[in-house]
Design a protein around this motif. Structure first.
Motif, PDB file in Angstrom:
ATOM      1  N   GLN A 134      45.631   6.851  59.374  1.00 12.47           N
ATOM      2  CA  GLN A 134      46.824   7.395  58.727  1.00 12.47           C
ATOM      3  C   GLN A 134      46.603   8.849  58.302  1.00 12.47           C
ATOM      4  O   GLN A 134      47.485   9.690  58.442  1.00 12.47           O
ATOM      5  N   ILE A 135      45.399   9.139  57.816  1.00 15.26           N
ATOM      6  CA  ILE A 135      45.042  10.518  57.439  1.00 15.26           C
ATOM      7  C   ILE A 135      45.126  11.424  58.664  1.00 15.26           C
ATOM      8  O   ILE A 135      45.665  12.530  58.602  1.00 15.26           O
ATOM      9  N   HIS A 136      44.619  10.929  59.781  1.00 17.55           N
ATOM     10  CA  HIS A 136      44.657  11.690  61.034  1.00 17.55           C
ATOM     11  C   HIS A 136      46.117  11.961  61.448  1.00 17.55           C
ATOM     12  O   HIS A 136      46.465  13.071  61.856  1.00 17.55           O
ATOM     13  N   ALA A 137      46.970  10.935  61.324  1.00 18.62           N
ATOM     14  CA  ALA A 137      48.399  11.071  61.691  1.00 18.62           C
ATOM     15  C   ALA A 137      49.108  12.061  60.766  1.00 18.62           C
ATOM     16  O   ALA A 137      49.946  12.860  61.222  1.00 18.62           O
ATOM     17  N   ILE A 138      48.765  12.038  59.481  1.00 17.01           N
ATOM     18  CA  ILE A 138      49.357  12.978  58.505  1.00 17.01           C
ATOM     19  C   ILE A 138      48.977  14.404  58.866  1.00 17.01           C
ATOM     20  O   ILE A 138      49.822  15.298  58.944  1.00 17.01           O
ATOM     21  N   ARG A 139      47.683  14.619  59.123  1.00 19.80           N
ATOM     22  CA  ARG A 139      47.196  15.972  59.455  1.00 19.80           C
ATOM     23  C   ARG A 139      47.851  16.484  60.732  1.00 19.80           C
ATOM     24  O   ARG A 139      48.259  17.644  60.804  1.00 19.80           O
ATOM     25  N   LEU A 140      47.971  15.635  61.724  1.00 16.77           N
ATOM     26  CA  LEU A 140      48.592  16.018  62.993  1.00 16.77           C
ATOM     27  C   LEU A 140      50.059  16.404  62.793  1.00 16.77           C
ATOM     28  O   LEU A 140      50.527  17.418  63.327  1.00 16.77           O
ATOM     29  N   ALA A 141      50.790  15.621  62.007  1.00 15.93           N
ATOM     30  CA  ALA A 141      52.202  15.906  61.735  1.00 15.93           C
ATOM     31  C   ALA A 141      52.365  17.245  61.020  1.00 15.93           C
ATOM     32  O   ALA A 141      53.253  18.041  61.354  1.00 15.93           O
ATOM     33  N   ILE A 142      51.487  17.527  60.061  1.00 15.73           N
ATOM     34  CA  ILE A 142      51.529  18.801  59.323  1.00 15.73           C
ATOM     35  C   ILE A 142      51.298  19.965  60.281  1.00 15.73           C
ATOM     36  O   ILE A 142      52.035  20.957  60.263  1.00 15.73           O
ATOM     37  N   MET A 143      50.284  19.841  61.132  1.00 13.67           N
ATOM     38  CA  MET A 143      49.957  20.922  62.077  1.00 13.67           C
ATOM     39  C   MET A 143      51.097  21.173  63.065  1.00 13.67           C
ATOM     40  O   MET A 143      51.439  22.325  63.338  1.00 13.67           O
ATOM     41  N   GLN A 144      51.704  20.103  63.562  1.00 15.42           N
ATOM     42  CA  GLN A 144      52.817  20.253  64.518  1.00 15.42           C
ATOM     43  C   GLN A 144      54.022  20.919  63.856  1.00 15.42           C
ATOM     44  O   GLN A 144      54.650  21.808  64.440  1.00 15.42           O
ATOM     45  N   GLN A 145      54.349  20.491  62.635  1.00 18.11           N
ATOM     46  CA  GLN A 145      55.490  21.057  61.906  1.00 18.11           C
ATOM     47  C   GLN A 145      55.293  22.545  61.625  1.00 18.11           C
ATOM     48  O   GLN A 145      56.202  23.351  61.805  1.00 18.11           O
ATOM     49  N   ILE A 146      54.096  22.902  61.160  1.00 16.45           N
ATOM     50  CA  ILE A 146      53.821  24.305  60.822  1.00 16.45           C
ATOM     51  C   ILE A 146      53.844  25.179  62.075  1.00 16.45           C
ATOM     52  O   ILE A 146      54.419  26.272  62.066  1.00 16.45           O
TER      53      ILE A 146
END
Length: 197
Positions: A134-146
């Protein structure tokens, strides 16, 4: 006797110096954030000044955000700056972290539409302890959005979105569908250089 002469020279050197009022960029309303002194105005160019966002926008709920401005132009008795980065205070960040929750840190370089390179650090705080996937998915979503946001925004817009909290709000909306989140903050930014075309 020699000592007296030395003191006299020091006083003369001090008298030769002049105070300059320092202003933030136009995008922040050209607010005056303080004074700086020099004998030669050319020596001011490149000097970095700090101010809190509270001082810049007259909103004292934002006193935990420290901003950095670099002097790039001197005209008359005024020095004008460009934004070079920000950071939230350690005390503020510490106050956000709670026990039995996860803190997800993401640091990434982004390139804006006008080819400026910006390094951002984002902290995501969850409501309960998240698993590694879940931490990995959160980090990935943040990076894609930014990355998507930077690609369609110039530097000025990007900085405004960070300082107003708009970017944090949008990241929160994107991440809360993955895992329950309490808060997302862009805790640090630094303008690095103009990216190669």
């Amino acid at each position: 006797m020699a000592r007296k002469k030395q003191v006299g020279r020091r006083v003369e050197g001090w008298k030769a110096k002049k105070w300059y009022r320092v202003h933030v960029p136009e995008s922040f309303g050209k607010t005056e954030i303080g004074d700086t002194i020099t004998a030669d105005p050319e020596n001011l160019v490149g000097r970095v000044m700090t101010a809190t966002l509270a001082e810049v926008v007259q909103d004292y709920s934002k006193s935990h955000i420290k901003m950095k401005f670099k002097i790039n132009n001197v005209a008359g008795e005024s020095a004008y700056t460009e934004f070079v980065g920000h950071e939230v205070t350690r005390d503020y960040l510490r106050s956000l972290v709670k026990r039995r929750t996860s803190r997800v840190d993401t640091t990434m370089p982004v390139i804006t539409k006008d080819r400026k390179k910006l390094r951002l650090t984002v902290v995501c705080l969850t409501l309960s302890r998240a698993e590694q996937s879940q931490i990995h998915a959160i980090r990935l979503a943040i990076m894609q959005q930014i990355a998507a946001r930077a690609a369609e925004s110039d530097l000025e817009t990007m900085v405004k979105d960070i300082m107003s909290g708009d970017l944090s709000r949008d990241l929160f909306k994107a991440v809360k569908t993955i895992y329950p989140v309490r808060r997302i903050e862009v805790t640090k930014s630094k303008i690095e250089r103009i990216a190669a075309v």
